[in-house]
Write a protein that holds these residues in place. Structure first.
Motif, short mmCIF file in Angstrom:
data_model
loop_
_atom_site.label_atom_id
_atom_site.label_comp_id
_atom_site.label_asym_id
_atom_site.label_seq_id
_atom_site.Cartn_x
_atom_site.Cartn_y
_atom_site.Cartn_z
N MET A 163 0.85 -1.19 0.00
CA MET A 163 0.00 0.00 0.00
C MET A 163 0.88 1.24 0.00
N LYS A 164 0.42 2.25 -0.73
CA LYS A 164 1.13 3.54 -0.76
C LYS A 164 0.34 4.56 0.05
N GLN A 165 1.07 5.42 0.76
CA GLN A 165 0.43 6.48 1.54
C GLN A 165 0.67 7.82 0.88
N GLY A 166 -0.34 8.69 1.00
CA GLY A 166 -0.22 10.02 0.44
C GLY A 166 -1.26 10.94 1.04
N ALA A 167 -1.51 12.05 0.38
CA ALA A 167 -2.48 13.04 0.85
C ALA A 167 -3.46 13.36 -0.27
N LEU A 168 -4.72 13.55 0.10
CA LEU A 168 -5.72 13.95 -0.88
C LEU A 168 -5.48 15.39 -1.32
N ILE A 169 -5.58 15.63 -2.61
CA ILE A 169 -5.50 16.98 -3.16
C ILE A 169 -6.61 17.11 -4.19
N PHE A 170 -7.08 18.33 -4.40
CA PHE A 170 -8.10 18.57 -5.41
C PHE A 170 -7.44 19.06 -6.68
N ASP A 171 -7.69 18.38 -7.78
CA ASP A 171 -7.15 18.77 -9.08
C ASP A 171 -8.22 19.59 -9.80
N GLU A 172 -8.00 20.88 -9.90
CA GLU A 172 -8.98 21.78 -10.51
C GLU A 172 -9.14 21.54 -12.01
N ARG A 173 -8.11 21.04 -12.67
CA ARG A 173 -8.21 20.77 -14.11
C ARG A 173 -9.21 19.66 -14.41
N SER A 174 -9.19 18.60 -13.59
CA SER A 174 -10.10 17.48 -13.81
C SER A 174 -11.36 17.57 -12.95
N ASP A 175 -11.39 18.52 -12.00
CA ASP A 175 -12.52 18.72 -11.09
C ASP A 175 -12.78 17.46 -10.25
N ARG A 176 -11.69 16.80 -9.85
CA ARG A 176 -11.81 15.62 -8.99
C ARG A 176 -10.61 15.55 -8.05
N TYR A 177 -10.72 14.70 -7.05
CA TYR A 177 -9.63 14.51 -6.10
C TYR A 177 -8.62 13.52 -6.65
N ASP A 178 -7.39 13.68 -6.18
CA ASP A 178 -6.28 12.81 -6.53
C ASP A 178 -5.50 12.54 -5.24
N ILE A 179 -4.58 11.60 -5.29
CA ILE A 179 -3.71 11.33 -4.16
C ILE A 179 -2.29 11.69 -4.57
N ARG A 180 -1.66 12.52 -3.77
CA ARG A 180 -0.27 12.90 -4.02
C ARG A 180 0.61 12.07 -3.09
N PHE A 181 1.48 11.25 -3.70
CA PHE A 181 2.38 10.41 -2.92
C PHE A 181 3.72 11.10 -2.67
N ASP A 182 4.17 11.89 -3.64
CA ASP A 182 5.45 12.59 -3.57
C ASP A 182 5.35 13.82 -4.48
N LEU A 183 6.41 14.57 -4.59
CA LEU A 183 6.36 15.81 -5.36
C LEU A 183 5.82 15.62 -6.77
N ALA A 184 6.22 14.56 -7.44
CA ALA A 184 5.78 14.34 -8.82
C ALA A 184 5.10 12.98 -8.99
N ASP A 185 4.63 12.39 -7.91
CA ASP A 185 4.01 11.06 -7.96
C ASP A 185 2.56 11.16 -7.50
N TYR A 186 1.65 10.97 -8.45
CA TYR A 186 0.22 11.07 -8.18
C TYR A 186 -0.48 9.77 -8.55
N TYR A 187 -1.62 9.53 -7.94
CA TYR A 187 -2.41 8.34 -8.23
C TYR A 187 -2.99 8.40 -9.65
N GLY A 188 -3.50 9.56 -10.03
CA GLY A 188 -4.04 9.72 -11.38
C GLY A 188 -5.50 10.11 -11.40
N GLY A 189 -6.07 10.45 -10.26
CA GLY A 189 -7.47 10.89 -10.20
C GLY A 189 -8.38 9.83 -9.64
N LEU A 190 -9.17 10.20 -8.66
CA LEU A 190 -10.12 9.28 -8.03
C LEU A 190 -11.48 9.39 -8.69
#
Length: 70
Positions: A1-28
């Motif tokens: 399992m990977k841990q991260g923080a929820l962030i809101f991506d305004e471009r896609s209008d959905r939440y994503d998970i940020r794991f590291d500076l340039a590592d994202y889940y890809g949109g929830l």
């Protein structure tokens, strides 16, 4: 399992998970499940959309910044 923080991506209008500076889940998407840290414990939940995005069984005014694992 990977841990991260929820962030809101305004471009896609959905939440994503940020794991590291340039590592994202890809949109929830609605119905996706993961664990969220609440009161020092991991709690299973899923993300849904009604009038706004929310986590089932989790009370939070703002989802951004919540610690999650998936």
């Amino acid at each position: 399992m990977k841990q991260g923080a929820l962030i809101f991506d305004e471009r896609s209008d959905r939440y994503d998970i940020r794991f590291d500076l340039a590592d994202y889940y890809g949109g929830l998407h609605c119905g996706e499940t993961f664990d969220v840290m609440v009161g020092g414990r991991w709690k299973p939940t899923r993300i849904e959309y009604g009038d706004d995005w929310y986590l089932v069984g989790i009370r939070a005014d703002d989802l951004s910044g919540l610690r999650v694992r998936i």
